[in-house]
Scaffold this active site. Structure first.
Site, PDB file in Angstrom:
ATOM      1  N   LYS A 182       0.859  -1.188   0.000  1.00 50.62           N
ATOM      2  CA  LYS A 182       0.000   0.000   0.000  1.00 50.62           C
ATOM      3  C   LYS A 182       0.888   1.229   0.000  1.00 50.62           C
ATOM      4  O   LYS A 182       1.551   1.526   0.985  1.00 50.62           O
ATOM      5  CB  LYS A 182      -0.918   0.047   1.223  1.00 50.62           C
ATOM      6  CG  LYS A 182      -2.048   1.050   1.001  1.00 50.62           C
ATOM      7  CD  LYS A 182      -2.609   1.643   2.269  1.00 50.62           C
ATOM      8  CE  LYS A 182      -1.804   2.770   2.834  1.00 50.62           C
ATOM      9  NZ  LYS A 182      -1.776   4.003   2.017  1.00 50.62           N
ATOM     10  N   THR A 239       2.279   6.065  13.855  1.00 50.06           N
ATOM     11  CA  THR A 239       1.623   5.086  12.985  1.00 50.06           C
ATOM     12  C   THR A 239       2.317   3.727  13.105  1.00 50.06           C
ATOM     13  O   THR A 239       1.664   2.683  13.030  1.00 50.06           O
ATOM     14  CB  THR A 239       1.598   5.592  11.528  1.00 50.06           C
ATOM     15  OG1 THR A 239       0.908   6.844  11.514  1.00 50.06           O
ATOM     16  CG2 THR A 239       0.884   4.641  10.607  1.00 50.06           C
ATOM     17  N   GLY A 240       3.626   3.745  13.314  1.00 56.02           N
ATOM     18  CA  GLY A 240       4.354   2.482  13.535  1.00 56.02           C
ATOM     19  C   GLY A 240       3.779   1.714  14.712  1.00 56.02           C
ATOM     20  O   GLY A 240       3.636   0.485  14.676  1.00 56.02           O
ATOM     21  N   GLU A 258      10.513   1.209  10.151  1.00 53.04           N
ATOM     22  CA  GLU A 258      11.513   2.285  10.011  1.00 53.04           C
ATOM     23  C   GLU A 258      10.780   3.576  10.296  1.00 53.04           C
ATOM     24  O   GLU A 258       9.915   3.978   9.524  1.00 53.04           O
ATOM     25  CB  GLU A 258      12.090   2.246   8.595  1.00 53.04           C
ATOM     26  CG  GLU A 258      13.521   2.721   8.535  1.00 53.04           C
ATOM     27  CD  GLU A 258      13.628   4.130   7.994  1.00 53.04           C
ATOM     28  OE1 GLU A 258      13.369   5.062   8.788  1.00 53.04           O
ATOM     29  OE2 GLU A 258      13.944   4.282   6.815  1.00 53.04           O
ATOM     30  N   CYS A 293      13.650  10.804   6.652  1.00 50.27           N
ATOM     31  CA  CYS A 293      13.675  10.272   8.022  1.00 50.27           C
ATOM     32  C   CYS A 293      15.023  10.538   8.696  1.00 50.27           C
ATOM     33  O   CYS A 293      15.083  10.793   9.888  1.00 50.27           O
ATOM     34  CB  CYS A 293      13.333   8.784   8.033  1.00 50.27           C
ATOM     35  SG  CYS A 293      14.348   7.815   6.929  1.00 50.27           S
ATOM     36  N   GLU A 392       9.981  15.471  15.732  1.00 53.28           N
ATOM     37  CA  GLU A 392      10.347  15.374  14.322  1.00 53.28           C
ATOM     38  C   GLU A 392       9.520  16.402  13.554  1.00 53.28           C
ATOM     39  O   GLU A 392       8.296  16.410  13.658  1.00 53.28           O
ATOM     40  CB  GLU A 392      10.071  13.971  13.785  1.00 53.28           C
ATOM     41  CG  GLU A 392      10.512  13.821  12.348  1.00 53.28           C
ATOM     42  CD  GLU A 392      10.329  12.409  11.784  1.00 53.28           C
ATOM     43  OE1 GLU A 392      11.260  11.896  11.175  1.00 53.28           O
ATOM     44  OE2 GLU A 392       9.235  11.846  11.965  1.00 53.28           O
TER      45      GLU A 392
HETATM   46  P1  NDP Z   1       2.280   8.148   8.489  1.00 53.56           P
HETATM   47  O1  NDP Z   1       3.290   7.422   9.288  1.00 53.56           O
HETATM   48  O2  NDP Z   1       0.912   8.239   9.056  1.00 53.56           O
HETATM   49  O3  NDP Z   1       2.179   7.504   7.013  1.00 53.56           O
HETATM   50  C1  NDP Z   1       3.120   6.608   6.454  1.00 53.56           C
HETATM   51  C2  NDP Z   1       2.403   5.499   5.716  1.00 53.56           C
HETATM   52  O4  NDP Z   1       1.572   4.783   6.617  1.00 53.56           O
HETATM   53  C3  NDP Z   1       1.473   5.985   4.605  1.00 53.56           C
HETATM   54  O5  NDP Z   1       1.462   5.038   3.549  1.00 53.56           O
HETATM   55  C4  NDP Z   1       0.119   5.985   5.286  1.00 53.56           C
HETATM   56  O6  NDP Z   1      -0.922   5.889   4.344  1.00 53.56           O
HETATM   57  C5  NDP Z   1       0.221   4.738   6.144  1.00 53.56           C
HETATM   58  N1  NDP Z   1      -0.664   4.692   7.310  1.00 53.56           N
HETATM   59  C6  NDP Z   1      -1.231   5.721   7.999  1.00 53.56           C
HETATM   60  N2  NDP Z   1      -1.972   5.247   9.019  1.00 53.56           N
HETATM   61  C7  NDP Z   1      -1.913   3.889   8.971  1.00 53.56           C
HETATM   62  C8  NDP Z   1      -2.474   2.839   9.760  1.00 53.56           C
HETATM   63  N3  NDP Z   1      -3.261   3.075  10.807  1.00 53.56           N
HETATM   64  N4  NDP Z   1      -2.183   1.552   9.432  1.00 53.56           N
HETATM   65  C9  NDP Z   1      -1.378   1.276   8.390  1.00 53.56           C
HETATM   66  N5  NDP Z   1      -0.826   2.241   7.595  1.00 53.56           N
HETATM   67  C10 NDP Z   1      -1.085   3.529   7.890  1.00 53.56           C
HETATM   68  O7  NDP Z   1       2.870   9.592   8.209  1.00 53.56           O
HETATM   69  P2  NDP Z   1       2.149  10.914   7.648  1.00 53.56           P
HETATM   70  O8  NDP Z   1       2.082  10.809   6.186  1.00 53.56           O
HETATM   71  O9  NDP Z   1       0.872  11.169   8.369  1.00 53.56           O
HETATM   72  O10 NDP Z   1       3.212  12.036   8.061  1.00 53.56           O
HETATM   73  C11 NDP Z   1       3.242  12.531   9.404  1.00 53.56           C
HETATM   74  C12 NDP Z   1       4.653  12.542   9.926  1.00 53.56           C
HETATM   75  O11 NDP Z   1       5.199  11.236   9.874  1.00 53.56           O
HETATM   76  C13 NDP Z   1       5.634  13.385   9.128  1.00 53.56           C
HETATM   77  O12 NDP Z   1       5.561  14.723   9.459  1.00 53.56           O
HETATM   78  C14 NDP Z   1       6.934  12.762   9.542  1.00 53.56           C
HETATM   79  O13 NDP Z   1       7.322  13.272  10.781  1.00 53.56           O
HETATM   80  C15 NDP Z   1       6.610  11.284   9.704  1.00 53.56           C
HETATM   81  N6  NDP Z   1       6.998  10.483   8.524  1.00 53.56           N
HETATM   82  C16 NDP Z   1       8.167   9.794   8.569  1.00 53.56           C
HETATM   83  C17 NDP Z   1       8.597   9.080   7.471  1.00 53.56           C
HETATM   84  C18 NDP Z   1       9.891   8.344   7.491  1.00 53.56           C
HETATM   85  O14 NDP Z   1      10.515   8.217   6.437  1.00 53.56           O
HETATM   86  N7  NDP Z   1      10.309   7.788   8.613  1.00 53.56           N
HETATM   87  C19 NDP Z   1       7.849   9.062   6.218  1.00 53.56           C
HETATM   88  C20 NDP Z   1       6.581   9.779   6.281  1.00 53.56           C
HETATM   89  C21 NDP Z   1       6.211  10.481   7.408  1.00 53.56           C
HETATM   90  P3  NDP Z   1      -1.668   7.224   3.834  1.00 53.56           P
HETATM   91  O15 NDP Z   1      -0.629   8.243   3.535  1.00 53.56           O
HETATM   92  O16 NDP Z   1      -2.355   6.742   2.619  1.00 53.56           O
HETATM   93  O17 NDP Z   1      -2.597   7.622   4.932  1.00 53.56           O
END
Ligand code: NDP
Length: 491
Positions: A182, A239-240, A258, A293, A392
């Site tokens: 996904k 979300t992790g 990660e 990240c 972050e």
């Molecule tokens: P999320 O961690 O929420 O999103 C990352 C992925 O997880 C996306 O594909 C998202 O899908 C999916 N996701 C969201 N909720 C769920 C769930 N309950 N179960 C399974 N999968 C889920 O990050 P955000 O996009 O909301 O960004 C918020 C913050 O997260 C950023 O400001 C940053 O701090 C951090 N982040 C860190 C990343 C990294 O590389 N470590 C990458 C992205 C964000 P969808 O987008 O379709 O909702």
């Protein structure tokens, strides 16, 4: 590469299940970060759609020869896939660039070739890690046979859609698993193109499926699906946690996570070339507009360097102009969304209320494009409990704290929550290695910052920055389990 017209790029909309594009009515608007324009409506996978994708992956695991074929044949198909990705660079780079924060020059120079080469890297493990013979008594033969897990659920973030897909999918497939991915609903399309090219390369239908939809609905349903053997995720720490909870409640099943970071960069007064160091530090917080990240977001600097370093950073920042991701020559990325821009603004504002001094930036660029571009920003911070140090930000915002000796620097470097990466800049090798030993970080870069094009070093977090590792042999092995076999050899 020349600039391209984003309105002329055709979109592989829909889910990709069992080698077929499944088009449904779109309900989720998808916007271009560069100008905020809604350019597609995305279907949202419900439980039935997730079922269909997992069922496809299960059938391909049990029914196709993917898991059982000679591993060199699996590797050959993956290498063909990598070749097709490289040959498709004009389309794939444009597709990546138009809806994400990746400028077209970078998508062509980095994201597409790095993805193809990552697939080749993991393919090479396929026939080299079959398990091991155990040291048993002479009248027995003990073996651990490495076997794929089954269906791997993969959830990729929006900041590097192609390469994060590669990190998640390539080791799983090379080990003989099948995958349901996904992507983020904000960057959904390049993964579908990757899956289509995989089938063209000879990967059986159903081995690599893509479902579209929102995280809390489609992502959560994927994590909870009883047919999924493992989940690999990159995203925020919050979300992790939700992913791990879903996997625990419906498994337990293993996870690779990660997660977030707040990575320190320690700069000692003996650095031989301050201009070069400043360029490295600037790139580490402005690359992809800080939406990385491992962004080097906390600068710890030995006090005599404070002023000259800030001056040089400001000079580097002044060269960065916002640009549309589809324009050749664009170096500085937009933020992914208005919500992300507001998040950055809120943290900067709370940081200033808590005493941080704004040295540069601190506002959005005034552009007419409709995209959200945030100025590279420096906040000088006294106390480590300042929100800009603790949280972050995922934007081009650098905090600076001064230190007087090595011990103080190492104390400031330690973060209560995160431990993803760190940088050490010094001419003193002994000091660099002392810091390497002391820093709580999954990766430490010395006199550089950021990954090379090698894939061999695993990446992942200490503390709440994650569980398990992407990249390297570790990522491949995390997609296998081992069957212990003991054979009685007595006649
Ligand atoms: P999320 O961690 O929420 O999103 C990352 C992925 O997880 C996306 O594909 C998202 O899908 C999916 N996701 C969201 N909720 C769920 C769930 N309950 N179960 C399974 N999968 C889920 O990050 P955000 O996009 O909301 O960004 C918020 C913050 O997260 C950023 O400001 C940053 O701090 C951090 N982040 C860190 C990343 C990294 O590389 N470590 C990458 C992205 C964000 P969808 O987008 O379709 O909702």
């Amino acid at each position: 590469m020349a600039s391209f017209d984003p309105d002329r790029i055709s979109l592989p909309g829909g889910h990709y299940i069992h080698g077929r594009l499944v088009q449904e009515t779109g309900t989720l608007p998808v916007s271009r970060p560069s100008d905020g324009k809604v350019y597609a409506m995305l279907p949202s996978a419900d439980a039935g759609c997730v079922d269909a994708a997992v069922d496809s992956a299960r059938r391909a695991f049990g029914g196709s020869d993917w898991a059982r074929r000679p591993p060199r044949d699996r590797a050959r198909a993956m290498r063909r896939w990598a070749d097709l990705i490289e040959a498709d660079i004009d389309y794939l780079a444009a597709l990546e660039s138009l809806g994400s924060t990746r400028p077209i020059d970078q998508a062509r120079a980095w994201d597409v070739p790095y993805t193809a080469e990552g697939i080749r890297f993991f393919a090479e493990f396929a026939d080299k890690c079959g398990g091991e013979v155990a040291a048993t008594a002479h009248d027995h033969l003990g073996m651990q046979i490495a076997e794929p897990l089954g269906v791997v659920g993969a959830i990729a973030p929006w900041n590097f859609p192609l390469s994060m897909t590669c990190w998640k999918v390539a080791p799983a497939l090379a080990a003989g698993n099948t995958v349901v991915l996904k992507p983020s609903e904000m960057t959904p399309f390049s993964a579908v193109r990757l899956a289509t090219l995989a089938v063209e390369a000879g990967v059986p239908p159903g081995v690599f499926n893509v479902i579209q939809g929102s995280g809390p609905v489609a992502g959560e349903a994927l994590c909870r699906h009883p047919g999924v053997a493992k989940v690999t995720f990159t995203g925020s720490t919050g979300t992790g946690r939700a992913v791990m909870r879903a996997c625990a409640e419906t498994g337990p099943k293993p996870v690779t996570l990660e997660l977030g970071g707040k990575s320190p960069q320690l700069v000692f007064a003996d650095v031989p070339d301050l201009d070069r160091t400043a360029q490295t530090l600037a790139a580490a917080i402005t690359g992809n507009a800080g939406q990385v990240c491992v962004a080097g977001s906390r600068l710890l600097v030995e006090r005599p360097l404070l002023e000259p370093l800030v001056e040089r950073l400001q000079q580097c920042f002044a060269t960065l102009e916002p640009g549309l991701t589809w324009h050749a020559g664009t170096r500085f990325s937009p933020l992914i969304s208005d919500a992300q821009a507001r998040r950055v603004e809120t943290i900067v504002s709370r940081a200033r209320e808590a005493g941080a001094e704004l040295l540069t930036g601190g506002t959005r660029f005034d552009t007419e494009s409709g995209g959200c571009f945030y100025r590279p920003t420096i906040l000088q911070v006294g106390a480590s409990d300042n929100p800009a140090v603790r949280e972050e930000i995922f934007g081009p915002v650098l905090t600076i704290q001064a230190f007087d000796d090595e011990e103080e620097a190492l104390g400031l470097a330690e973060h209560e929550i995160y431990g993803l990466a760190a940088g050490v800049h010094t001419a003193d090798l002994g000091r660099a290695l002392r810091a390497v030993r002391r820093l709580s970080a999954g990766t430490v870069w010395v006199n550089r910052y950021g990954r090379s094009r090698d894939y061999i070093l695993p990446t992942g977090g200490y503390k709440r920055s994650g569980i398990g590792r992407d990249l390297g042999r570790a990522a491949y092995e995390a997609n296998l389990h081992h069957k212990s076999v003991l054979v009685d050899l007595t006649p």
